[in-house]
Design a protein around this motif. Structure first.
Motif, mmCIF file in Angstrom:
data_model
loop_
_atom_site.group_PDB
_atom_site.id
_atom_site.type_symbol
_atom_site.label_atom_id
_atom_site.label_comp_id
_atom_site.label_asym_id
_atom_site.label_seq_id
_atom_site.Cartn_x
_atom_site.Cartn_y
_atom_site.Cartn_z
ATOM 1 N N PHE A 37 0.822 -1.203 0.000
ATOM 2 C CA PHE A 37 0.000 0.000 0.000
ATOM 3 C C PHE A 37 0.864 1.264 0.000
ATOM 4 C CE2 PHE A 37 -3.606 -2.625 1.722
ATOM 5 C CZ PHE A 37 -4.450 -2.415 0.641
ATOM 6 N N LEU A 38 1.950 1.246 0.751
ATOM 7 C CA LEU A 38 2.833 2.411 0.768
ATOM 8 C C LEU A 38 3.533 2.608 -0.577
ATOM 9 C CD1 LEU A 38 4.381 2.308 4.341
ATOM 10 C CD2 LEU A 38 2.745 3.937 3.423
ATOM 11 N N ALA A 39 3.866 1.508 -1.259
ATOM 12 C CA ALA A 39 4.472 1.622 -2.587
ATOM 13 C C ALA A 39 3.479 2.218 -3.579
ATOM 14 C CB ALA A 39 4.948 0.257 -3.065
ATOM 15 N N SER A 40 2.204 1.784 -3.487
ATOM 16 C CA SER A 40 1.188 2.372 -4.369
ATOM 17 C C SER A 40 0.958 3.838 -4.026
ATOM 18 C CB SER A 40 -0.114 1.575 -4.294
ATOM 19 O OG SER A 40 -0.722 1.735 -3.026
ATOM 20 N N TYR A 41 1.079 4.182 -2.755
ATOM 21 C CA TYR A 41 0.954 5.587 -2.342
ATOM 22 C C TYR A 41 2.075 6.422 -2.950
ATOM 23 C CZ TYR A 41 1.275 9.697 0.680
ATOM 24 O OH TYR A 41 1.374 10.985 1.155
ATOM 25 N N GLU A 42 3.292 5.900 -2.917
ATOM 26 C CA GLU A 42 4.424 6.622 -3.503
ATOM 27 C C GLU A 42 4.228 6.815 -5.001
ATOM 28 O OE1 GLU A 42 6.922 8.095 -1.917
ATOM 29 O OE2 GLU A 42 6.178 7.407 0.026
ATOM 30 N N LYS A 47 2.078 11.230 -9.279
ATOM 31 C CA LYS A 47 1.113 11.648 -10.301
ATOM 32 C C LYS A 47 0.184 12.762 -9.832
ATOM 33 C CE LYS A 47 0.774 6.960 -12.112
ATOM 34 N NZ LYS A 47 -0.133 5.832 -12.292
ATOM 35 N N MET A 48 -0.074 12.872 -8.537
ATOM 36 C CA MET A 48 -1.093 13.815 -8.037
ATOM 37 C C MET A 48 -0.637 14.433 -6.727
ATOM 38 S SD MET A 48 -3.970 10.990 -6.850
ATOM 39 C CE MET A 48 -4.119 10.220 -8.438
ATOM 40 N N PRO A 49 -1.353 15.448 -6.249
ATOM 41 C CA PRO A 49 -0.980 16.065 -4.968
ATOM 42 C C PRO A 49 -1.144 15.091 -3.798
ATOM 43 C CG PRO A 49 -2.853 17.216 -5.968
ATOM 44 C CD PRO A 49 -2.454 16.131 -6.895
ATOM 45 N N GLU A 50 -0.547 15.480 -2.674
ATOM 46 C CA GLU A 50 -0.516 14.586 -1.507
ATOM 47 C C GLU A 50 -1.905 14.241 -0.990
ATOM 48 O OE1 GLU A 50 1.444 14.269 2.953
ATOM 49 O OE2 GLU A 50 1.805 16.048 1.742
ATOM 50 N N ALA A 56 -6.820 8.445 -2.273
ATOM 51 C CA ALA A 56 -6.871 7.315 -3.203
ATOM 52 C C ALA A 56 -6.320 6.052 -2.541
ATOM 53 C CB ALA A 56 -6.090 7.645 -4.472
ATOM 54 N N THR A 57 -5.233 6.182 -1.796
ATOM 55 C CA THR A 57 -4.655 5.020 -1.117
ATOM 56 C C THR A 57 -5.585 4.511 -0.023
ATOM 57 O OG1 THR A 57 -2.454 5.896 -1.568
ATOM 58 C CG2 THR A 57 -2.623 4.165 0.094
#
Length: 134
Positions: A37-42, A47-50, A56-57
């Motif tokens: 999940f953290l890798a997908s967050y990174e 691609k988008m703002p924080e 999304a995560t």
């Protein structure tokens, strides 16, 4: 709906915990699911703002938790309350009004026995017991 709320709450809490652990260089101690999940967050963060990447995560985690907790079908949309400042929820402290003191004799109150009468009854009982045991 209870499963959905629990899944959303758990997703938000886990993401905040995992993100903090990753910031403190403790990401290697996280379970593989958390690392994914953290890798997908990174990846989303590039691609988008924080804020959008965070939501999304959390949404991805929510869907996974909903299915894990036994939710059937697509998870319902659980909108969190706006996190803006809360105003108007503070009340000034006021002492409650003192109850009025009863004036005069109230008819539903039982009259109290005088202390002397109670003492006299105790003396009679004591003397009676002393004579009985002789």
């Amino acid at each position: 709906m209870m499963i959905a709320r629990r899944a959303d709450t758990r997703a938000r809490a886990d993401f905040a915990t995992w993100k903090m652990m990753a910031k403190l260089n403790g990401g290697s101690a996280l379970p593989p699911e958390a690392q994914n999940f953290l890798a997908s967050y990174e990846a989303l963060l590039a691609k988008m703002p924080e804020e959008a990447a965070t939501e999304a995560t959390i949404n991805l985690m929510y869907k996974a938790y909903f299915a894990e907790m036994g939710g059937i079908g697509p998870p319902p949309d659980v909108r969190s309350r706006p996190s803006g400042p809360v105003t108007g929820n503070v009340t000034a402290f006021r002492r409650p009004p003192t109850p009025p003191k009863p004036t005069g004799y109230v008819s539903n109150m039982r009259p109290r026995l005088p202390v002397t009468l109670i003492f006299a009854c105790l003396v009679v009982v004591y003397v009676g017991i002393r004579y009985y045991w002789r």
